[in-house]
Write a protein that holds these residues in place. Structure first.
Motif, PDB file in Angstrom:
ATOM      1  N   LEU A  24       0.831  -1.194   0.000  1.00  0.00           N
ATOM      2  CA  LEU A  24       0.000   0.000   0.000  1.00  0.00           C
ATOM      3  C   LEU A  24       0.869   1.250   0.000  1.00  0.00           C
ATOM      4  O   LEU A  24       1.892   1.308   0.695  1.00  0.00           O
ATOM      5  CB  LEU A  24      -0.917   0.012   1.228  1.00  0.00           C
ATOM      6  N   GLY A  25       0.461   2.256  -0.759  1.00  0.00           N
ATOM      7  CA  GLY A  25       1.185   3.508  -0.812  1.00  0.00           C
ATOM      8  C   GLY A  25       0.953   4.349   0.433  1.00  0.00           C
ATOM      9  O   GLY A  25       0.226   3.954   1.351  1.00  0.00           O
ATOM     10  N   SER A  26       1.537   5.539   0.461  1.00  0.00           N
ATOM     11  CA  SER A  26       1.466   6.398   1.640  1.00  0.00           C
ATOM     12  C   SER A  26       0.045   6.852   1.967  1.00  0.00           C
ATOM     13  O   SER A  26      -0.266   7.195   3.102  1.00  0.00           O
ATOM     14  CB  SER A  26       2.366   7.624   1.447  1.00  0.00           C
ATOM     15  N   GLN A  27      -0.839   6.848   0.959  1.00  0.00           N
ATOM     16  CA  GLN A  27      -2.234   7.239   1.167  1.00  0.00           C
ATOM     17  C   GLN A  27      -3.160   6.029   1.299  1.00  0.00           C
ATOM     18  O   GLN A  27      -4.379   6.177   1.287  1.00  0.00           O
ATOM     19  CB  GLN A  27      -2.704   8.122  -0.001  1.00  0.00           C
ATOM     20  N   GLY A  28      -2.567   4.850   1.390  1.00  0.00           N
ATOM     21  CA  GLY A  28      -3.367   3.633   1.521  1.00  0.00           C
ATOM     22  C   GLY A  28      -3.778   3.017   0.202  1.00  0.00           C
ATOM     23  O   GLY A  28      -4.519   2.021   0.180  1.00  0.00           O
ATOM     24  N   GLU A  29      -3.319   3.586  -0.908  1.00  0.00           N
ATOM     25  CA  GLU A  29      -3.682   3.048  -2.215  1.00  0.00           C
ATOM     26  C   GLU A  29      -2.947   1.732  -2.473  1.00  0.00           C
ATOM     27  O   GLU A  29      -1.802   1.556  -2.062  1.00  0.00           O
ATOM     28  CB  GLU A  29      -3.369   4.056  -3.320  1.00  0.00           C
ATOM     29  N   LEU A  30      -3.613   0.818  -3.144  1.00  0.00           N
ATOM     30  CA  LEU A  30      -3.022  -0.483  -3.447  1.00  0.00           C
ATOM     31  C   LEU A  30      -2.036  -0.348  -4.603  1.00  0.00           C
ATOM     32  O   LEU A  30      -2.407   0.025  -5.709  1.00  0.00           O
ATOM     33  CB  LEU A  30      -4.109  -1.499  -3.814  1.00  0.00           C
ATOM     34  N   LEU A  31      -0.768  -0.632  -4.330  1.00  0.00           N
ATOM     35  CA  LEU A  31       0.255  -0.588  -5.370  1.00  0.00           C
ATOM     36  C   LEU A  31       0.432  -1.940  -6.042  1.00  0.00           C
ATOM     37  O   LEU A  31       0.671  -2.019  -7.245  1.00  0.00           O
ATOM     38  CB  LEU A  31       1.594  -0.138  -4.786  1.00  0.00           C
ATOM     39  N   ALA A  32       0.318  -3.004  -5.256  1.00  0.00           N
ATOM     40  CA  ALA A  32       0.554  -4.337  -5.828  1.00  0.00           C
ATOM     41  C   ALA A  32       0.153  -5.411  -4.833  1.00  0.00           C
ATOM     42  O   ALA A  32       0.022  -5.160  -3.627  1.00  0.00           O
ATOM     43  CB  ALA A  32       2.029  -4.514  -6.196  1.00  0.00           C
ATOM     44  N   ARG A  33      -0.039  -6.600  -5.354  1.00  0.00           N
ATOM     45  CA  ARG A  33      -0.134  -7.810  -4.542  1.00  0.00           C
ATOM     46  C   ARG A  33       1.070  -8.686  -4.866  1.00  0.00           C
ATOM     47  O   ARG A  33       1.408  -8.875  -6.035  1.00  0.00           O
ATOM     48  CB  ARG A  33      -1.426  -8.570  -4.827  1.00  0.00           C
ATOM     49  N   VAL A  34       1.681  -9.183  -3.823  1.00  0.00           N
ATOM     50  CA  VAL A  34       2.863 -10.022  -3.982  1.00  0.00           C
ATOM     51  C   VAL A  34       2.557 -11.403  -3.420  1.00  0.00           C
ATOM     52  O   VAL A  34       2.172 -11.531  -2.250  1.00  0.00           O
ATOM     53  CB  VAL A  34       4.083  -9.429  -3.247  1.00  0.00           C
ATOM     54  N   THR A  35       2.707 -12.421  -4.246  1.00  0.00           N
ATOM     55  CA  THR A  35       2.473 -13.798  -3.813  1.00  0.00           C
ATOM     56  C   THR A  35       3.807 -14.516  -3.696  1.00  0.00           C
ATOM     57  O   THR A  35       4.615 -14.494  -4.629  1.00  0.00           O
ATOM     58  CB  THR A  35       1.576 -14.552  -4.811  1.00  0.00           C
ATOM     59  N   ARG A  36       4.046 -15.121  -2.556  1.00  0.00           N
ATOM     60  CA  ARG A  36       5.261 -15.905  -2.327  1.00  0.00           C
ATOM     61  C   ARG A  36       4.873 -17.346  -2.046  1.00  0.00           C
ATOM     62  O   ARG A  36       4.085 -17.617  -1.139  1.00  0.00           O
ATOM     63  CB  ARG A  36       6.065 -15.355  -1.150  1.00  0.00           C
ATOM     64  N   ARG A  37       5.407 -18.254  -2.837  1.00  0.00           N
ATOM     65  CA  ARG A  37       5.185 -19.684  -2.612  1.00  0.00           C
ATOM     66  C   ARG A  37       6.477 -20.294  -2.098  1.00  0.00           C
ATOM     67  O   ARG A  37       7.503 -20.234  -2.765  1.00  0.00           O
ATOM     68  CB  ARG A  37       4.723 -20.376  -3.895  1.00  0.00           C
ATOM     69  N   ARG A  38       6.384 -20.828  -0.915  1.00  0.00           N
ATOM     70  CA  ARG A  38       7.563 -21.374  -0.262  1.00  0.00           C
ATOM     71  C   ARG A  38       8.056 -22.625  -0.989  1.00  0.00           C
ATOM     72  O   ARG A  38       7.275 -23.474  -1.415  1.00  0.00           O
ATOM     73  CB  ARG A  38       7.216 -21.723   1.182  1.00  0.00           C
TER      74      ARG A  38
END
Length: 211
Positions: free
Chosen positions: A87-101
């Motif tokens: 989330l950016g400084s204003q709470g805006e969604l910048l990205a979703r990051v998925t990590r698979r172990r």
């Protein structure tokens, strides 16, 4: 970009400086690496109720924590797969990051998927196929060395190098604690966010990843 020791002592408890990105030799000569070094507030997880991949990070542009740059929180984390919101400084969604172990039992490498809001998808994988092949080829030797650890022996590291690519072209590279930016991306803050998330997932055989 380096922080003096006396400055580190002034940081509030639970706040630490994150990794610094640098231009990687052989990369885009015109590339402008993000100029800031971020400071991180790291909320510790509840080990009884939260998966070990749960993370909540607040990224600041200054050690006094006056200029908030990003927040990274956990949308879901279970069964070896975690999804994080950037989330950016204003709470805006910048990205979703998925990590698979990754798993030595499933012969699966740790993988990353970065979905920028309204933008491209960045993908990353840990290690190289050749490196993992050699690791498994010599696994009987590693097993013997594992027994010798209590006597002062060292267990060889699994492949740690990670490359993130966009449409097959390398964007960022991690190797032995260093993050090198090879080519530009549409959202420079996300490169820093990806590096930060990677940094706070230490490996079993390395303690350099997290304070």
């Amino acid at each position: 970009m380096q922080i003096a020791e006396r400055e580190l002592k002034k940081l509030p408890a639970g706040t630490w400086p994150g990794p610094v990105l640098s231009s990687r030799p052989g990369g885009d000569a015109s590339l402008q690496v993000p100029p800031y070094e971020l400071f991180v507030d790291d909320v510790k997880r509840d080990k009884e109720t939260q998966d070990k991949d749960w993370r909540h990070l607040t990224l600041w542009g200054d050690s006094q924590r006056q200029a908030r740059v990003m927040v990274i929180d956990t949308e879901s984390a279970e069964s070896g797969t975690a999804v994080y919101r950037v989330l950016g400084s204003q709470g805006e969604l910048l990205a979703r990051v998925t990590r698979r172990r990754g798993s030595i039992f499933r012969f699966a490498r740790t993988s990353w998927r970065v979905e920028a809001s309204g933008g491209p998808v960045l993908r990353g994988r840990k290690g190289h196929m050749a490196g993992w092949f050699l690791w498994w080829l010599f696994s009987p030797v590693w097993a013997v060395m594992l027994v010798l650890i209590p006597l002062g022996g060292e267990f060889p590291r699994m492949p740690l190098t990670t490359r993130w690519r966009l449409d097959g072209q390398e964007v960022m590279h991690f190797d032995e604690g260093d993050y090198g930016v090879v080519s530009g991306w549409s959202e420079a803050r996300l490169m820093q966010a990806v590096a930060m998330l990677h940094w706070v997932h230490p490996t079993v055989l390395g303690d350099w990843s997290r304070p």
